[in-house]
Design a protein around this motif. Structure first.
Motif, PDB file in Angstrom:
ATOM      1  N   UNK A 193     -26.645 -18.783 -13.300  1.00 32.07           N
ATOM      2  CA  UNK A 193     -27.980 -18.998 -12.746  1.00 32.07           C
ATOM      3  C   UNK A 193     -28.980 -18.012 -13.340  1.00 32.07           C
ATOM      4  N   UNK A 196     -29.731 -18.772 -17.005  1.00 29.05           N
ATOM      5  CA  UNK A 196     -30.615 -19.928 -17.160  1.00 29.05           C
ATOM      6  C   UNK A 196     -32.041 -19.551 -16.765  1.00 29.05           C
ATOM      7  N   UNK A 197     -32.181 -18.844 -15.661  1.00 28.91           N
ATOM      8  CA  UNK A 197     -33.517 -18.435 -15.207  1.00 28.91           C
ATOM      9  C   UNK A 197     -34.214 -17.556 -16.240  1.00 28.91           C
ATOM     10  N   UNK A 200     -35.478 -19.831 -19.031  1.00 28.21           N
ATOM     11  CA  UNK A 200     -36.587 -20.669 -18.570  1.00 28.21           C
ATOM     12  C   UNK A 200     -37.835 -19.812 -18.336  1.00 28.21           C
ATOM     13  N   UNK A 203     -39.437 -18.960 -21.578  1.00 28.38           N
ATOM     14  CA  UNK A 203     -40.166 -20.115 -22.100  1.00 28.38           C
ATOM     15  C   UNK A 203     -41.484 -20.311 -21.381  1.00 28.38           C
ATOM     16  N   UNK A 204     -41.477 -20.103 -20.084  1.00 28.94           N
ATOM     17  CA  UNK A 204     -42.699 -20.239 -19.296  1.00 28.94           C
ATOM     18  C   UNK A 204     -43.723 -19.178 -19.648  1.00 28.94           C
TER      19      UNK A 204
ATOM     20  N   UNK B 160     -36.479 -29.740 -21.596  1.00 25.68           N
ATOM     21  CA  UNK B 160     -35.514 -28.801 -21.031  1.00 25.68           C
ATOM     22  C   UNK B 160     -36.232 -27.750 -20.180  1.00 25.68           C
ATOM     23  N   UNK B 161     -37.392 -27.323 -20.652  1.00 31.62           N
ATOM     24  CA  UNK B 161     -38.149 -26.324 -19.910  1.00 31.62           C
ATOM     25  C   UNK B 161     -38.541 -26.870 -18.534  1.00 31.62           C
ATOM     26  N   UNK B 164     -35.455 -27.051 -16.320  1.00 24.62           N
ATOM     27  CA  UNK B 164     -35.069 -25.716 -15.864  1.00 24.62           C
ATOM     28  C   UNK B 164     -35.967 -25.213 -14.742  1.00 24.62           C
ATOM     29  N   UNK B 165     -37.248 -25.477 -14.860  1.00 23.59           N
ATOM     30  CA  UNK B 165     -38.195 -25.038 -13.824  1.00 23.59           C
ATOM     31  C   UNK B 165     -37.868 -25.730 -12.495  1.00 23.59           C
ATOM     32  N   UNK B 167     -34.911 -26.921 -11.508  1.00 27.61           N
ATOM     33  CA  UNK B 167     -33.650 -26.372 -11.001  1.00 27.61           C
ATOM     34  C   UNK B 167     -33.880 -25.018 -10.327  1.00 27.61           C
ATOM     35  N   UNK B 168     -34.753 -24.203 -10.942  1.00 29.98           N
ATOM     36  CA  UNK B 168     -35.055 -22.885 -10.384  1.00 29.98           C
ATOM     37  C   UNK B 168     -35.836 -22.994  -9.079  1.00 29.98           C
TER      38      UNK B 168
END
Lengths: 211, 211
Positions: A193, A196-197, A200, A203-204, B160-161, B164-165, B167-168
């Protein structure tokens, strides 16, 4: 790659005036066309600007800073590890399940009387026990946990990439981060987790820096 | 950013002969120093080469291709989605747990008689039921699942981004990938595991491309 203030200024001008000729950019900056030649070459080579003959320069919409491999993947485990939920090996399966929900975690770390890591319990370990055992309130977690040395661990100086590879190879959700000198001392955990966070969020962040 | 064959050749020469002067590089390539000026400027600006006055050029060890944001994060869900394990809503909790272990998955998708997605079951849903209910062999999963429309879904054209957002934000492990026209038709799933593996594999690939 780091852009110079002048290159940033050029991008800004192009973004606001596209398409714009090299001469017009030079004029706005109060510089000669020749002075800008190498800057414009770099900005088009890197794909930040697009140059079309007889039309001018365009902004391609690419991010200013290409995500460098080193920056993204070589972050150390130390920077992303979080405290694990440690329970004693005498705790019952029933109480362990309660803790899992109470603290909303995905796995439990098990310690002995010396506060040393002796085992690890996943949601699947608990599920296997709960579905087949009517006495979960009498069974200590020591009976169902994965036990040292069958636990894959990592040290804090390793990279996120190395942690991710271990999680993938062993098909697990969590890695105890242990002390280099005292391999039974847990200093944290790094999880699927969390990794992955991390990717992400990175990327954000870049998405926001975009201009 | 894509390097030209000549720039790649320059990097190779520097790597083998560092420190090496610009003149020597030009000589090896059979070109004039002036011809190489912009190439050398780009290679030092991007950080691939390091230039030290009166010493020459060094290879910095950086990867040839900076990981571009677009390339890494804008991959579509379609490319990474995998088939979910679908069970019927009348299946018992006990049998659902068996399937979870048998197929080694982290979540189960639940369908009705029309093969439409009606629910989703996580390991924690099953654990909650198994620990508190002695009749898991008589309880249908329909009684414990998270039910539509309380399920977060995504379509295959998202990135994917974005996956992922979601899921978070919702603190979940899996997202049903649904058909744009028929929102109850599942065409796959995208999971936390899959996203982590994607980022780790991308990092590993670049590691191998390194020279």
């Amino acid at each position: 790659m780091k852009l110079t203030p002048r290159q940033l200024e050029i991008i800004k001008i192009v973004k606001e005036n596209e398409p714009i000729s090299g001469d017009s950019i030079a004029k706005q900056l109060g510089l000669s066309r020749a002075t800008l030649r190498s800057d414009l070459a770099i900005l088009t080579m890197t794909g930040l600007l697009d140059a079309r003959p007889k039309v001018g320069y365009f902004y391609t919409g690419q991010t200013i800073e290409p995500l460098l491999y080193e920056k993204l993947y070589k972050v150390q485990v130390e920077e992303l590890c979080i405290p694990p939920l440690l329970i004693h090996q005498s705790v019952t399966v029933y109480d362990a399940v309660t803790s899992l929900f109470m603290y909303d975690v995905g796995s439990l770390y098990v310690k002995d009387d010396n506060d040393e890591l002796v085992g690890l319990i996943s949601r699947k370990d608990l599920l296997r026990s709960a579905i087949s055992n009517p006495n979960t309130d009498k069974t200590p977690v020591a009976m169902i946990m994965t036990r040292m040395p069958n636990i894959v661990t990592i040290t804090a100086d390793k990279t996120i990439l190395e942690a991710g590879v271990l999680l993938m190879q062993h098909r697990i959700d969590t890695l105890p981060v242990i002390d280099k000198e005292q391999p039974k001392k847990v200093i944290g955990k790094i999880t699927k987790t969390k990794i992955m966070e991390y990717f992400i969020n990175s990327g954000n962040d870049i998405d926001k820096e975009k201009y």
